[in-house]
Design an enzyme around this catalytic site. Structure first.
Site, PDB file in Angstrom:
ATOM      1  N   SER A 196       0.848  -1.192   0.000  1.00 14.72           N
ATOM      2  CA  SER A 196       0.000   0.000   0.000  1.00 14.72           C
ATOM      3  C   SER A 196       0.879   1.235   0.000  1.00 14.72           C
ATOM      4  O   SER A 196       1.998   1.222   0.517  1.00 14.72           O
ATOM      5  CB  SER A 196      -0.902   0.012   1.229  1.00 14.72           C
ATOM      6  OG  SER A 196      -1.560   1.254   1.365  1.00 14.72           O
ATOM      7  N   LYS A 247       2.186  -3.282   5.644  1.00 16.15           N
ATOM      8  CA  LYS A 247       2.331  -3.139   4.201  1.00 16.15           C
ATOM      9  C   LYS A 247       3.794  -2.961   3.793  1.00 16.15           C
ATOM     10  O   LYS A 247       4.227  -3.476   2.747  1.00 16.15           O
ATOM     11  CB  LYS A 247       1.487  -1.964   3.707  1.00 16.15           C
ATOM     12  CG  LYS A 247      -0.013  -2.211   3.778  1.00 16.15           C
ATOM     13  CD  LYS A 247      -0.438  -3.449   3.003  1.00 16.15           C
ATOM     14  CE  LYS A 247      -1.941  -3.560   2.830  1.00 16.15           C
ATOM     15  NZ  LYS A 247      -2.342  -4.776   2.101  1.00 16.15           N
ATOM     16  N   TYR A 268      -1.115  -0.709  10.042  1.00 14.13           N
ATOM     17  CA  TYR A 268      -1.350  -0.983   8.623  1.00 14.13           C
ATOM     18  C   TYR A 268      -0.105  -0.655   7.788  1.00 14.13           C
ATOM     19  O   TYR A 268       0.321  -1.448   6.947  1.00 14.13           O
ATOM     20  CB  TYR A 268      -2.545  -0.157   8.153  1.00 14.13           C
ATOM     21  CG  TYR A 268      -2.942  -0.346   6.707  1.00 14.13           C
ATOM     22  CD1 TYR A 268      -3.711  -1.432   6.310  1.00 14.13           C
ATOM     23  CD2 TYR A 268      -2.581   0.592   5.746  1.00 14.13           C
ATOM     24  CE1 TYR A 268      -4.110  -1.589   4.992  1.00 14.13           C
ATOM     25  CE2 TYR A 268      -2.962   0.447   4.421  1.00 14.13           C
ATOM     26  CZ  TYR A 268      -3.722  -0.646   4.053  1.00 14.13           C
ATOM     27  OH  TYR A 268      -4.104  -0.792   2.743  1.00 14.13           O
TER      28      TYR A 268
END
Length: 289
Positions: free
Chosen positions: A157, A175, A171
């Site tokens: 991401s 990623k 997160y």
């Protein structure tokens, strides 16, 4: 003929959003697809077999081949069962697309342990679990003289590799770890006939719509007939290409959004300072930017 004729693919998180578009395109291009989706909420809570089965029904109605799997890839046995199902149903496995993910956003000073653990488990461990069990199969095939022409496409991401986003430390860390894992896996698995790449997509999904500061951007209406730059369908053609047996690419990370695909580079030297003797703190302070 489709670009993926005869290929067997496992796609995680394929009940909705980007993963759903992957599954539909893969099937249209001739692949047999194992559609995996736990069917939980954005936060990974609950389970529902409906999303995965709905995609399978759509594929079969269009004449494609697919089966549903609602296992949890964050669990070692869940990932093993997913790979085993592909082998049992279709007799082989050629492609893994790791896409499953959740969000439990929070700022560092108030982040709960469970918020960290859950996101790392689904994204980073979930990617590894499926990769590991698929790799064991491909290694076995290679050593038996049946060299695979396999492909793995992981999902990083922008939040982890190009655009750090406050409130997403779990997160973003997951990623970034996925991007690094991709490069290591590409080095390790090449000998077994496996290519490994990753994408960092930007698209309208239930996760991005729920991300603070992004929801309004992704929710903007696109006039009928105009190109929808944030449609998740824009992501899947790159993934399908990376999954073909003719694609030579491995060890790459691509940002993909709308009409743009960019190859990304990792950490690199920006400036170097050197000394002929032991470092002094004041010297470092005066010479670093």
């Amino acid at each position: 003929m489709g670009a993926l004729d005869g290929r067997v693919a496992v796609i995680t998180g394929a009940g909705r959003g980007i993963g759903r578009e992957h599954a539909l395109l893969f099937a249209r291009e001739g692949a047999s697809v194992v559609v995996n989706d736990l069917g939980g909420s954005n936060a990974g809570e609950g389970a529902d077999t409906g999303p995965a089965q709905d995609v399978v029904d759509e594929i079969r109605a269009a004449g494609g081949k697919a089966v549903a799997n609602s296992g949890n890839v964050a669990l070692w046995d869940g990932a093993q069962n997913l790979v085993d199902q592909a082998l049992a149903e279709f007799g082989r496995l050629d492609v893994v697309v790791n896409n499953a993910g959740i969000l439990r956003d929070g700022f560092i000073a108030s982040l709960e342990e469970l918020q960290w653990d859950a996101v790392i488990a689904v994204h980073l461990k979930g990617h590894f679990n499926v990769l590991r069990h698929a790799a064991a199969y491909w290694k076995q095939e290679s050593k038996a003289g049946r060299q695979p022409q396999a492909a793995v496409v992981n999902t990083a991401s922008a939040s982890g590799v190009t655009l750090p986003n406050a409130g997403q430390v779990n997160y973003g860390a997951a990623k970034a770890g996925i991007a690094a894992m991709t490069l290591v896996a590409a080095e390790e698995l090449e000998r077994y006939g496996v290519r490994v790449n990753a994408i960092a997509p930007m698209a309208r999904t239930r996760l991005t719509l729920a991300t603070p500061g992004m929801g309004a951007i992704f929710a903007a209406e696109v006039p009928e007939g105009e190109f929808d730059a944030f449609s998740p369908a824009n992501i899947s053609p790159l993934v399908a290409y990376l999954a073909t047996d003719k694609c030579p690419l491995t060890g790459k990370v691509f940002a993909v959004q709308g009409g743009a695909i960019s190859e990304l580079g990792g950490w690199h030297d920006v400036k170097t300072i050197e000394t002929d003797g032991p470092w002094e703190i004041d010297d470092i302070a005066g010479r670093l930017p």
